[in-house]
Design a protein around this motif. Structure first.
Motif, PDB file in Angstrom:
ATOM      1  N   LEU A  22       1.103  -1.021  -0.080  1.00 48.98           N
ATOM      2  CA  LEU A  22      -0.042  -0.937  -0.381  1.00 48.98           C
ATOM      3  C   LEU A  22       0.970   1.324   0.028  1.00 48.98           C
ATOM      4  CD1 LEU A  22      -2.539  -0.937   2.465  1.00 48.98           C
ATOM      5  CD2 LEU A  22      -3.325  -0.725  -0.076  1.00 48.98           C
ATOM      6  N   THR A  23       0.159   2.316  -1.139  1.00 45.46           N
ATOM      7  CA  THR A  23       1.348   2.993  -0.947  1.00 45.46           C
ATOM      8  C   THR A  23       0.016   4.176  -0.522  1.00 45.46           C
ATOM      9  OG1 THR A  23       2.718   2.674  -2.301  1.00 45.46           O
ATOM     10  CG2 THR A  23       2.981   4.806  -1.769  1.00 45.46           C
ATOM     11  N   ARG A  24       0.260   5.487   0.362  1.00 47.02           N
ATOM     12  CA  ARG A  24      -0.135   6.430   1.048  1.00 47.02           C
ATOM     13  C   ARG A  24       0.763   7.773   0.850  1.00 47.02           C
ATOM     14  NH1 ARG A  24      -2.627   3.555   5.885  1.00 47.02           N
ATOM     15  NH2 ARG A  24      -4.611   2.335   4.702  1.00 47.02           N
ATOM     16  N   VAL A  25      -0.248   8.855   0.257  1.00 42.97           N
ATOM     17  CA  VAL A  25       0.284  10.222  -0.689  1.00 42.97           C
ATOM     18  C   VAL A  25      -0.280  11.057   0.203  1.00 42.97           C
ATOM     19  CG1 VAL A  25       1.102  11.403  -2.186  1.00 42.97           C
ATOM     20  CG2 VAL A  25       1.541   9.052  -2.115  1.00 42.97           C
ATOM     21  N   TRP A  26       0.079  12.037   1.536  1.00 42.02           N
ATOM     22  CA  TRP A  26      -0.327  13.085   1.619  1.00 42.02           C
ATOM     23  C   TRP A  26       0.160  14.429   1.387  1.00 42.02           C
ATOM     24  CZ3 TRP A  26       0.521   8.543   4.463  1.00 42.02           C
ATOM     25  CH2 TRP A  26      -0.891   8.565   5.164  1.00 42.02           C
ATOM     26  N   THR A  27      -0.759  15.255  -0.037  1.00 50.63           N
ATOM     27  CA  THR A  27      -0.353  16.298  -0.604  1.00 50.63           C
ATOM     28  C   THR A  27      -0.542  17.595   0.455  1.00 50.63           C
ATOM     29  OG1 THR A  27       0.069  15.241  -2.528  1.00 50.63           O
ATOM     30  CG2 THR A  27       0.101  17.739  -2.460  1.00 50.63           C
ATOM     31  N   ALA A  28      -0.111  18.031   0.836  1.00 51.67           N
ATOM     32  CA  ALA A  28      -0.107  19.500   1.569  1.00 51.67           C
ATOM     33  C   ALA A  28      -0.144  21.132   0.470  1.00 51.67           C
ATOM     34  CB  ALA A  28       0.397  19.860   2.598  1.00 51.67           C
ATOM     35  N   THR A  29      -1.254  21.236   0.280  1.00 53.59           N
ATOM     36  CA  THR A  29      -1.701  21.934  -0.782  1.00 53.59           C
ATOM     37  C   THR A  29      -1.697  23.782  -1.002  1.00 53.59           C
ATOM     38  OG1 THR A  29      -1.351  21.325  -2.181  1.00 53.59           O
ATOM     39  CG2 THR A  29      -1.469  23.279  -3.112  1.00 53.59           C
ATOM     40  N   ASP A  30      -0.548  24.889  -0.420  1.00 57.52           N
ATOM     41  CA  ASP A  30      -1.067  26.350   0.042  1.00 57.52           C
ATOM     42  C   ASP A  30      -1.870  26.774  -1.356  1.00 57.52           C
ATOM     43  OD1 ASP A  30       0.898  27.421  -1.800  1.00 57.52           O
ATOM     44  OD2 ASP A  30       2.461  27.775   0.159  1.00 57.52           O
ATOM     45  N   ALA A  31      -2.830  28.289  -0.981  1.00 61.70           N
ATOM     46  CA  ALA A  31      -2.814  28.941  -2.207  1.00 61.70           C
ATOM     47  C   ALA A  31      -2.517  29.710  -3.221  1.00 61.70           C
ATOM     48  CB  ALA A  31      -3.275  30.778  -1.370  1.00 61.70           C
ATOM     49  N   CYS A  32      -0.711  29.604  -3.461  1.00 60.12           N
ATOM     50  CA  CYS A  32       0.142  29.328  -4.355  1.00 60.12           C
ATOM     51  C   CYS A  32       0.794  28.457  -4.724  1.00 60.12           C
ATOM     52  CB  CYS A  32       0.898  30.674  -3.552  1.00 60.12           C
ATOM     53  SG  CYS A  32       0.417  32.034  -3.877  1.00 60.12           S
ATOM     54  N   GLY A  33      -0.078  27.402  -4.840  1.00 57.50           N
ATOM     55  CA  GLY A  33       0.514  26.078  -5.190  1.00 57.50           C
ATOM     56  C   GLY A  33       2.069  25.599  -4.437  1.00 57.50           C
ATOM     57  N   ASN A  34       1.598  25.507  -3.758  1.00 63.93           N
ATOM     58  CA  ASN A  34       3.092  24.899  -3.152  1.00 63.93           C
ATOM     59  C   ASN A  34       2.930  23.838  -2.248  1.00 63.93           C
ATOM     60  OD1 ASN A  34       5.453  27.575  -3.393  1.00 63.93           O
ATOM     61  ND2 ASN A  34       3.985  28.624  -1.872  1.00 63.93           N
ATOM     62  N   GLU A  35       3.736  22.860  -2.824  1.00 59.28           N
ATOM     63  CA  GLU A  35       3.564  21.913  -2.183  1.00 59.28           C
ATOM     64  C   GLU A  35       4.508  21.060  -1.215  1.00 59.28           C
ATOM     65  OE1 GLU A  35       0.109  20.190  -5.631  1.00 59.28           O
ATOM     66  OE2 GLU A  35       2.574  18.616  -5.394  1.00 59.28           O
ATOM     67  N   THR A  36       4.342  20.121   0.097  1.00 60.74           N
ATOM     68  CA  THR A  36       4.671  19.629   0.758  1.00 60.74           C
ATOM     69  C   THR A  36       3.837  17.817   0.907  1.00 60.74           C
ATOM     70  OG1 THR A  36       5.118  21.230   2.085  1.00 60.74           O
ATOM     71  CG2 THR A  36       5.748  18.706   3.226  1.00 60.74           C
ATOM     72  N   VAL A  37       4.852  16.872   0.242  1.00 61.97           N
ATOM     73  CA  VAL A  37       3.875  15.707  -0.050  1.00 61.97           C
ATOM     74  C   VAL A  37       4.761  15.049   0.969  1.00 61.97           C
ATOM     75  CG1 VAL A  37       4.385  13.815  -1.631  1.00 61.97           C
ATOM     76  CG2 VAL A  37       3.918  15.987  -2.443  1.00 61.97           C
ATOM     77  N   HIS A  38       4.199  13.636   1.887  1.00 60.49           N
ATOM     78  CA  HIS A  38       4.323  12.424   2.369  1.00 60.49           C
ATOM     79  C   HIS A  38       4.035  11.845   2.610  1.00 60.49           C
ATOM     80  CE1 HIS A  38       5.859  10.367   6.241  1.00 60.49           C
ATOM     81  NE2 HIS A  38       4.643   9.647   5.977  1.00 60.49           N
ATOM     82  N   THR A  39       5.040  10.614   1.554  1.00 62.14           N
ATOM     83  CA  THR A  39       4.295   9.104   1.320  1.00 62.14           C
ATOM     84  C   THR A  39       4.505   7.820   1.847  1.00 62.14           C
ATOM     85  OG1 THR A  39       4.752   9.989  -0.828  1.00 62.14           O
ATOM     86  CG2 THR A  39       4.812   8.052   0.092  1.00 62.14           C
ATOM     87  N   GLN A  40       3.401   7.390   2.406  1.00 60.18           N
ATOM     88  CA  GLN A  40       3.609   6.344   3.778  1.00 60.18           C
ATOM     89  C   GLN A  40       3.990   4.564   2.794  1.00 60.18           C
ATOM     90  OE1 GLN A  40       0.423   5.490   6.448  1.00 60.18           O
ATOM     91  NE2 GLN A  40       2.322   4.352   8.200  1.00 60.18           N
ATOM     92  N   THR A  41       4.836   3.554   3.090  1.00 61.79           N
ATOM     93  CA  THR A  41       4.327   2.609   2.165  1.00 61.79           C
ATOM     94  C   THR A  41       4.705   1.809   2.961  1.00 61.79           C
ATOM     95  OG1 THR A  41       6.428   3.428   0.979  1.00 61.79           O
ATOM     96  CG2 THR A  41       6.257   0.403   1.042  1.00 61.79           C
ATOM     97  N   ILE A  42       3.525   0.999   3.297  1.00 56.68           N
ATOM     98  CA  ILE A  42       3.150  -0.473   3.952  1.00 56.68           C
ATOM     99  C   ILE A  42       2.811  -1.418   3.192  1.00 56.68           C
ATOM    100  CG2 ILE A  42       0.879  -1.252   5.475  1.00 56.68           C
ATOM    101  CD1 ILE A  42      -0.214   1.574   5.772  1.00 56.68           C
ATOM    102  N   SER A  43       3.828  -2.114   4.246  1.00 57.01           N
ATOM    103  CA  SER A  43       4.285  -3.967   3.104  1.00 57.01           C
ATOM    104  C   SER A  43       3.306  -4.323   4.065  1.00 57.01           C
ATOM    105  CB  SER A  43       5.826  -4.181   3.572  1.00 57.01           C
ATOM    106  OG  SER A  43       6.511  -3.202   2.667  1.00 57.01           O
ATOM    107  N   VAL A  44       2.568  -5.555   3.158  1.00 58.65           N
ATOM    108  CA  VAL A  44       1.423  -6.318   4.050  1.00 58.65           C
ATOM    109  C   VAL A  44       1.888  -8.083   3.603  1.00 58.65           C
ATOM    110  CG1 VAL A  44      -1.179  -6.862   3.694  1.00 58.65           C
ATOM    111  CG2 VAL A  44      -0.262  -4.293   3.497  1.00 58.65           C
TER     112      VAL A  44
END
Length: 201
Positions: A17-39
């Motif tokens: 499972l690959t879970r990706v959270w993307t935080a984006t502000d009003a000007c399109g700046n992004e911070t991405v966090h990815t979690q990998t779950i090996s089942v």
């Protein structure tokens, strides 16, 4: 925003499972966090029923094989059954090895083995009424009976033997007649008839 993707593995219960959270502000700046779950699935299934114990039984009392089912922590499990026979010292003495194998979707196995020692300790029985001991005149000796026998686990053979023991004169003696019933494993039942022969005429 959140996104989750699944990448298949080698079996149904093994994947990534690959879970990706993307935080984006009003000007399109992004911070991405990815979690990998090996089942993974490393847990073997378990049998649902009480497991058959090892037994020692007579050859005419071998139990029918149990039907076992199994459960798995991540889905279903299948149970296969196999039975092998190892010959013993005679036809009715042998060992049954019964093996139940529970397998889940990822090939994890739980195996139960039951060993049944089959034996034949029961002697055969004669089918006919057995000749009784008698005293007869020397000219009235009966013909030897023909006896047959049955066995709880198959057939039995009957052998006959007759011996003469001399008495005080030619026409006075003892006949000893012996019938021996034997089964396939050598269990025997013996019947002996004693005929006292006399000459009083």
């Amino acid at each position: 925003t959140f996104n989750e993707t699944t990448t298949a593995g080698t079996c149904d219960n093994t994947y990534t499972l690959t879970r990706v959270w993307t935080a984006t502000d009003a000007c399109g700046n992004e911070t991405v966090h990815t979690q990998t779950i090996s089942v993974q699935d490393t847990t073997a299934p378990t049998f649902n029923e009480a497991l058959p114990a090892d037994l020692t039984v007579e050859c005419d009392a071998v139990p029918t094989a149990e039907t076992l089912t199994a459960s798995d922590s991540c889905g279903t499990a299948t149970v296969t059954f196999n039975e092998t026979t190892t010959a013993g010292t005679c036809d009715n003495t042998y060992t049954l090895t019964r093996v139940w194998t529970a397998t889940d979707a990822c090939g994890n196995e739980t195996v139960h083995t039951q060993t049944i020692s089959v034996q034949d300790t029961t002697a055969p029985t004669f089918n006919e009424a057995l000749p009784a001991d008698i005293t007869v005149e020397c000219d009235a000796i009966p013909t030897a009976e023909t006896l047959t026998a049955s066995d709880n686990c198959g057939t039995a053979t009957v052998t006959f033997n007759e011996t003469t023991t001399a008495g005080t004169c030619d026409n006075t003696y003892t006949l000893t007649r012996t019938w021996t019933a034997t089964d396939a494993c050598g269990n025997e039942t013996v019947h002996t008839q004693t005929i006292s022969v006399q000459d009083t005429t």
